[in-house]
Design a protein around this motif. Sequence first.
Motif, short mmCIF file in Angstrom:
data_model
loop_
_atom_site.label_atom_id
_atom_site.label_comp_id
_atom_site.label_asym_id
_atom_site.label_seq_id
_atom_site.Cartn_x
_atom_site.Cartn_y
_atom_site.Cartn_z
N PHE A 1 1.00 -1.35 0.01
CA PHE A 1 0.07 -0.08 -0.32
C PHE A 1 0.75 1.08 0.10
O PHE A 1 1.98 1.53 0.33
N THR A 2 0.27 1.71 -0.25
CA THR A 2 1.06 3.84 -0.77
C THR A 2 1.79 4.32 0.16
O THR A 2 2.68 5.07 0.41
N GLY A 3 0.73 4.50 1.72
CA GLY A 3 1.20 5.24 3.20
C GLY A 3 2.63 4.51 3.24
O GLY A 3 3.65 6.07 3.48
N THR A 4 3.44 4.08 3.87
CA THR A 4 4.99 3.58 3.75
C THR A 4 5.65 3.73 2.84
O THR A 4 7.03 4.16 3.38
N LYS A 5 5.70 3.64 1.62
CA LYS A 5 6.25 3.75 0.80
C LYS A 5 6.80 6.07 0.65
O LYS A 5 6.98 6.18 0.01
N LEU A 6 5.00 6.64 0.96
CA LEU A 6 5.24 8.45 0.90
C LEU A 6 6.55 8.31 2.30
O LEU A 6 6.97 9.50 1.48
N THR A 7 5.94 7.73 3.20
CA THR A 7 7.05 8.25 4.74
C THR A 7 8.21 7.38 4.26
O THR A 7 9.33 8.39 5.00
#
Length: 498
Positions: free
Chosen positions: A132-138
Motif C-alpha cells: 500500500f501507498t502510505g509507507t512508500k510516502l513515509t
Amino acid sequence: MAYLLALDQGTTSSRAIVFDADGAMVAVSQQEFEQHYPKPGWVEHDADEIWRTQRDVAVEALAKAKLKPADVAALGIVNQRETLVVWDRKTGEPACRAIVWQDRRTAAMCRQLKDAEPTFRAKTGLLLDPYFTGTKLTWLLDNEPGLRERAEAGELAAGTIDSWLVYKLTGGARHVSDASNASRTLLLNLQTTEWDHELLDILRVPEAMLPEVVDSSGVCGEAAGVDGLDGIAIAGLAGDQQSALFGQACFEQGGAKNTYGTGSFLLVNTGTEVTASQQQLLSTAAWRIGGVTEYALEGSVFVTGAAVQWLRDGLGIIKQAPDVEALANQVPDTGGVYLVPAFAGLGAPHWDPDARGALVGLTRGTTAAHIARATLEGIALQSVELAEAMRADTALPIDELRVDGGAAANNTLMQIQADLLQARVIRPKVTETTALGAAYLAGLAVGVWSDRADLAKHWQVDREFEPQISADEAAAKRERWTHAVERAKGWATDEDGG
C-alpha cells in the motif's frame, strides 16, 4: 453517437480505448514503458514516461477512431493502484521516480509498525503491508534528501497514478484522487472517505501533500494545454479492480467479479456499509457516486495465469499458453494430482509469504495432461477459497461470478470454476471491463447514460457456465485441496532451517 475515452494506465503499459454509447470498443492504442529495479525488491517507474505514453496513446486512439476532442463526451481514468508519485507543485516535475505497488522496500517499516496494525485495519480495511501507498510516502520523505522539508513547506504534491494524470491533463489546475484509489493508501478513513489525522500522524505524512478526495463518477476537471485532448471533461476515476467491478455491472450488493491475469482479484460488492473481514480479506471503497460510498471485499491470488506460463517456460509441456486447454482436455480428471501454485507465497486468505509451490498426488501414471488439468483446477480452487471467505464474512450467497481477464477465454477453466464454486460463471462479450468501467463512470457523470439500470442494459453475456458436478464432488475436491495447501505452507522457512 456519444463517445467515451478510457485511459487505462497499467503496471507495464499505458492504453487508451474509445467506447461508443453502446459500450462497444471503437479504437485501441497501447505503449509499454520501462520497469526499473534499482535494488532487489525495489520496483520503480518514471512518472514522466507514464504521462507521455498515456497522453500519446490517448491522442492516437482518437485518431484511429477519426474523432476530435469535441466528439468525446468525457474521459475516464483507470489505473494501477497503490503506486506513488511525488512531484513539484510549481513545475509539475516528478521529485523522484514513482514507487510501484510491487515494491517491498518498506517491509521492515511495516514490521516496526505492527503494534499499530489494529488501528490501520479498523480505519482503512487494509493490512499493514508494503503493497500500500502510505509507507512508500513515509520512506521517500525520510530517505530522499530535502523531500520532507519541501513537503512541509507546501512545495510538493503526492498521489496515486490517477492524481498524477489528472494534474498533468489539467495543466496543474487539479490535484484530486477518487475514493477507490485513496482507499488503498493506508491514510484514508473508509467510513468518512477523508484523510485520517491519526494515521497521518503515525506515518508522519503532511496532509498538505495529499489530493482532494472526489467522487469516482463526476466532472473533476478538463484537459487543458494538451494537444489533441484539449477541452475533454475528466469525469471518471477508479482503481483497476474497482473499475472492473463497475464495468461488470456488479451494482448490487452481492455482485461479484473475478479478473484472471498474472494473478487474480475477486471482489464482491458489499453495499453502503463497510464489512470488516474476519477472513483476512481487504475492505475497500468500490466507488463514490453522488457523495455516497459503496464498498467491496477484495481477495487477491498471486499466481494464476503465471502458473500456465510456468507450464510453458518452466516445464516446456505446452508451446503457447492457450495450448493448456487442449492438453488438459486429454484426461477426464487430474488423476488425484493437485498443484498449489504458491510460487510467490500465498495471498488471501492465507497470507503466507513462506509458502512455495507444491505438486502432490503424483504416481507413475501421471502425465503432462494430468498436470495441465491440475494447474487449471489450482487456479480455480484459489478463487473458490476467496469466494468462501467472502460468503463467511458477508452471509451473501455469491451464486454468480462474472469473469474477465486473459484466462477467462479458457472455456475449460471457466467450467472447472463453475463446478468447484458451485455457482454460475458468466463471461461478458466485452472482457476489457477495467477500461469499460472507467468509460461507464465518465459517461454516467455527463449524461451519456441516465443511470446504472441504463448501463446494465449494455452489459452483454458471451457465455454462461453452470456447475456440472454435484455439490458433494466439489466439496471432496476442496477438502483434498486444503490438504495440499497445508503441505505448501511455510516451506521456505523450513528450507532455510528457520
